[in-house]
Write a protein that holds these residues in place. Structure first.
Motif, PDB file in Angstrom:
ATOM      1  N   LYS A  17       0.831  -1.205   0.000  1.00 33.55           N
ATOM      2  CA  LYS A  17       0.000   0.000   0.000  1.00 33.55           C
ATOM      3  C   LYS A  17       0.868   1.259   0.000  1.00 33.55           C
ATOM      4  N   ARG A  18       1.998   1.206   0.693  1.00 35.85           N
ATOM      5  CA  ARG A  18       2.904   2.358   0.751  1.00 35.85           C
ATOM      6  C   ARG A  18       3.839   2.433  -0.444  1.00 35.85           C
ATOM      7  N   ASN A  19       4.074   1.289  -1.093  1.00 37.14           N
ATOM      8  CA  ASN A  19       5.091   1.224  -2.155  1.00 37.14           C
ATOM      9  C   ASN A  19       4.542   0.453  -3.358  1.00 37.14           C
ATOM     10  N   ASN A  20       3.510   1.006  -3.978  1.00 36.61           N
ATOM     11  CA  ASN A  20       2.881   0.297  -5.089  1.00 36.61           C
ATOM     12  C   ASN A  20       3.647   0.552  -6.378  1.00 36.61           C
ATOM     13  N   ASP A  21       4.809  -0.095  -6.492  1.00 35.44           N
ATOM     14  CA  ASP A  21       5.630   0.034  -7.700  1.00 35.44           C
ATOM     15  C   ASP A  21       6.321  -1.296  -7.974  1.00 35.44           C
TER      16      ASP A  21
END
Length: 230
Positions: A17-21
């Protein structure tokens, strides 16, 4: 051993959720594979065993029931590549590529969603269900008014129209149901239930209660068996 998840699965979802990459995901893909995908496939397989008793036409291989975590971003302004959940959809045999009635499971960082019914039906399916409800609205009401059913699911929101659809009577005992554009029910469980070995049984219990509703909605959508020529 009964299928369930571990706290590591929710830690991964919080991080996603914090790092959607893609870089973050690819560096941790092994965590997704072992802590989310593998337990989800095992859970689906276990639920399939329960469905043998009341929804055998909804059973398929777990890999076909589990939904992809990759988002389709081709036509979206939101270019985040991943969904923030793991999900499954038990379609009925013959309706896999349409929006017929089925059973849905969604696990994210905040809740477990269990749902059943018809969502976003195609135009001809929408018409067929509405016509079916003209004659079977009492059956529909009997199902959703069952005490155990009402205790298990939230009251459904059918994305109602404001007036009767074209070609349907404006005064009919089924009008309130005809106004709906989808027919389904859902409920939410705390994520802590996903850590327990009773998870599949909990989900299957809800699916069993919803089975009469799903069957009723699928009746006008299911291809009728051909009669033998001789």
């Amino acid at each position: 051993m009964p299928a369930h998840f571990t706290p590591e699965a929710f830690k991964f979802l919080r991080g996603l959720k914090r790092n959607n990459d893609r870089t973050w995901f690819n560096d941790r893909k092994h965590i997704y594979e072992t802590q989310l995908k593998a337990p989800m496939l095992a859970l689906i397989t276990e639920i399939n065993e329960h469905l043998l008793d009341f929804a055998p036409h909804h059973i398929r291989p777990a890999q076909k029931i589990m939904m992809r975590i990759y988002r389709d971003i081709r036509f979206s302004t939101d270019k985040r590549p991943y969904k923030l959940n793991v999900a499954a959809w038990w379609a009925r045999e013959g309706l896999e590529k349409t929006s017929g009635g089925g059973y849905y499971l969604d696990l994210n960082n905040e809740t477990i969603t269990i749902a059943a019914g018809v969502y976003m039906p195609e135009r001809d399916q929408l018409l067929a269900i509405r016509r079916h409800l003209l004659d079977h609205h009492e059956d529909f009401r009997r199902i959703v008014s069952n005490k155990k059913f009402k205790a298990a699911f939230n009251e459904f929101d059918g994305r109602k129209l404001t007036r009767a659809p074209k070609g349907f009577p404006t005064e009919h005992p089924a009008l309130d149901l005809i106004l709906h554009r989808q027919w389904g029910v859902s409920t939410h469980l705390p994520t802590g239930r996903a850590l327990l070995p009773t998870l599949a049984k909990d989900i299957a219990t809800h699916f069993r209660l919803a089975a009469p509703l799903v069957d009723l909605l699928n009746t006008p959508l299911t291809p009728k068996p051909r009669k033998p020529l001789f």
